[in-house]
Motif scaffolding. Structure first.
Motif, mmCIF file in Angstrom:
data_model
loop_
_atom_site.group_PDB
_atom_site.id
_atom_site.type_symbol
_atom_site.label_atom_id
_atom_site.label_comp_id
_atom_site.label_asym_id
_atom_site.label_seq_id
_atom_site.Cartn_x
_atom_site.Cartn_y
_atom_site.Cartn_z
ATOM 1 N N ALA A 1 -6.178 -30.329 -83.009
ATOM 2 C CA ALA A 1 -6.168 -30.150 -81.387
ATOM 3 C C ALA A 1 -4.594 -29.076 -81.231
ATOM 4 C CB ALA A 1 -5.058 -31.118 -82.056
ATOM 5 N N TYR A 2 -5.296 -28.293 -81.878
ATOM 6 C CA TYR A 2 -3.862 -27.011 -82.071
ATOM 7 C C TYR A 2 -4.736 -26.297 -81.492
ATOM 8 C CZ TYR A 2 -0.878 -22.867 -82.216
ATOM 9 O OH TYR A 2 -0.666 -21.717 -81.901
ATOM 10 N N ASN A 3 -6.278 -25.701 -82.176
ATOM 11 C CA ASN A 3 -7.321 -24.836 -81.275
ATOM 12 C C ASN A 3 -7.704 -24.983 -80.097
ATOM 13 O OD1 ASN A 3 -9.276 -22.725 -81.515
ATOM 14 N ND2 ASN A 3 -10.840 -25.026 -81.616
ATOM 15 N N ARG A 4 -7.722 -26.669 -79.766
ATOM 16 C CA ARG A 4 -8.558 -27.274 -78.353
ATOM 17 C C ARG A 4 -7.560 -26.697 -77.033
ATOM 18 N NH1 ARG A 4 -11.851 -32.463 -79.772
ATOM 19 N NH2 ARG A 4 -14.214 -31.370 -80.842
ATOM 20 N N GLN A 5 -6.544 -27.391 -77.383
ATOM 21 C CA GLN A 5 -4.714 -26.831 -76.684
ATOM 22 C C GLN A 5 -4.411 -25.529 -76.138
ATOM 23 O OE1 GLN A 5 -2.469 -28.023 -73.900
ATOM 24 N NE2 GLN A 5 -4.035 -29.939 -75.110
ATOM 25 N N TYR A 6 -4.554 -24.579 -77.717
ATOM 26 C CA TYR A 6 -3.780 -23.490 -77.077
ATOM 27 C C TYR A 6 -4.526 -22.595 -77.292
ATOM 28 C CZ TYR A 6 0.150 -25.441 -77.869
ATOM 29 O OH TYR A 6 1.442 -26.417 -77.359
ATOM 30 N N ASN A 7 -5.963 -22.407 -77.407
ATOM 31 C CA ASN A 7 -7.148 -21.619 -78.196
ATOM 32 C C ASN A 7 -8.232 -21.556 -76.994
ATOM 33 O OD1 ASN A 7 -5.493 -20.509 -79.445
ATOM 34 N ND2 ASN A 7 -6.956 -21.095 -81.951
ATOM 35 N N GLN A 8 -8.016 -22.031 -76.248
ATOM 36 C CA GLN A 8 -9.247 -22.769 -74.714
ATOM 37 C C GLN A 8 -8.658 -22.971 -73.934
ATOM 38 O OE1 GLN A 8 -11.488 -26.341 -76.648
ATOM 39 N NE2 GLN A 8 -12.014 -25.416 -78.359
ATOM 40 N N GLU A 9 -8.660 -22.339 -73.170
ATOM 41 C CA GLU A 9 -8.628 -22.001 -71.481
ATOM 42 C C GLU A 9 -8.356 -22.981 -70.424
ATOM 43 O OE1 GLU A 9 -5.913 -19.867 -70.728
ATOM 44 O OE2 GLU A 9 -6.634 -18.734 -72.467
ATOM 45 N N GLY A 10 -7.537 -23.940 -70.092
ATOM 46 C CA GLY A 10 -7.598 -25.004 -68.638
ATOM 47 C C GLY A 10 -7.069 -26.116 -68.786
ATOM 48 N N ARG A 11 -6.870 -26.377 -70.663
ATOM 49 C CA ARG A 11 -6.849 -27.509 -71.008
ATOM 50 C C ARG A 11 -5.226 -28.166 -70.880
ATOM 51 N NH1 ARG A 11 -10.991 -30.016 -73.250
ATOM 52 N NH2 ARG A 11 -12.037 -28.802 -74.802
ATOM 53 N N VAL A 12 -4.956 -29.613 -69.776
ATOM 54 C CA VAL A 12 -3.611 -29.933 -69.595
ATOM 55 C C VAL A 12 -3.027 -30.114 -70.928
ATOM 56 C CG1 VAL A 12 -4.448 -30.827 -67.202
ATOM 57 C CG2 VAL A 12 -4.627 -32.400 -68.981
ATOM 58 N N PRO A 13 -1.924 -30.723 -70.774
ATOM 59 C CA PRO A 13 -1.180 -30.880 -71.992
ATOM 60 C C PRO A 13 -1.695 -32.776 -72.442
ATOM 61 C CG PRO A 13 0.641 -30.110 -70.902
ATOM 62 C CD PRO A 13 -0.770 -29.567 -69.604
ATOM 63 N N GLY A 14 -2.071 -33.086 -73.885
ATOM 64 C CA GLY A 14 -2.211 -34.683 -73.809
ATOM 65 C C GLY A 14 -3.926 -34.103 -74.062
#
Length: 239
Positions: free
Chosen positions: A169-182
């Motif tokens: 989850a950390y990798n997808r949320q913070y290392n991949q741009e353009g994702r909203v929280p959750g």
């Protein structure tokens, strides 16, 4: 002792999630504040998750918590609230199933963790070394008693699985741009594959509902767990 530890951990999570309501309100800022603090207050006021329950304004506690925070703190708290809300919603469902004596088939085995045969002489073992069967878990007096029966090795497996999820989850949320929280990129049924994605009006409404239900679930599971640990501490009817 394990029950008390679980209650403490649950209460800490709920407290942290309540603090996360900072994302749902507007800061009380005097005219003399720095421009950066003013921009932060505006960001909190406009953050997704602001709801009428708090008057669409920031609680003083929430504003104080984010007053000197670093960039990205608001998104961090939003993620924390959403994740804890999802866990709490699952916990409330599991809690009620255990209290009402509803158990689902386990690997299609003959064990007591089964709504069709709550007891069995041929029950499968959760731990052969400690002699704990799934029937024992199913027949636990309270959900917290069931948790206390889980061997240490089982708790380590749960912790390991949770760690893998957190890392992903950390990798997808913070290392991949353009994702909203959750948004952790897991949508096997394709609910978010609509025009506008998670920012479409329909999904924005559903996201708000998820946040609100998560907040309620965090309060509920904390109260139920506290009542199990300290009988009578929750002076209202509950499962």
């Amino acid at each position: 002792i394990l029950q008390i530890k679980v209650i403490i951990l649950t209460t800490m999570k709920v407290f942290a999630s309540i603090l996360a309501l900072a994302t749902t309100a507007a800061a009380f800022a005097p005219n003399s504040v720095h421009r950066s603090e003013t921009r932060l207050a505006a960001a909190i006021d406009e953050a997704f998750g602001v709801t009428v329950e708090t008057g669409n304004k920031c609680t003083p506690l929430g504003a104080r918590l984010l007053e000197d925070s670093q960039d990205g703190a608001l998104e961090w708290f939003q993620n924390a609230e959403i994740k804890h809300g999802r866990i709490a919603m699952l916990a409330t469902v599991g809690y009620m199933n255990q209290k009402f004596g509803v158990h689902f088939p386990l690997y299609l085995g003959p064990t007591g963790s089964n709504s069709f045969s709550p007891g069995s002489d041929d029950a499968w073992f959760l731990s052969t070394t400690e002699g704990i069967t799934f029937t024992d878990i199913a027949n636990a007096a309270t959900p917290m008693d069931a948790v206390a029966m889980i061997p240490g090795a089982g708790l380590l497996q749960i912790l390991f699985a949770a760690g893998i999820f957190e890392a992903t989850a950390y990798n997808r949320q913070y290392n991949q741009e353009g994702r909203v929280p959750g948004d952790y990129g897991y949508d096997p049924l394709g609910f978010t594959k609509v025009e506008g994605g998670l920012e479409s009006p329909k999904l924005r409404k559903l996201r708000i509902k998820e946040i609100k239900n998560g907040r309620l679930a965090m309060l509920a599971i904390a109260g139920w767990a506290a009542s199990d640990a300290i009988p009578g501490s929750l002076p209202v009817w509950h499962p």
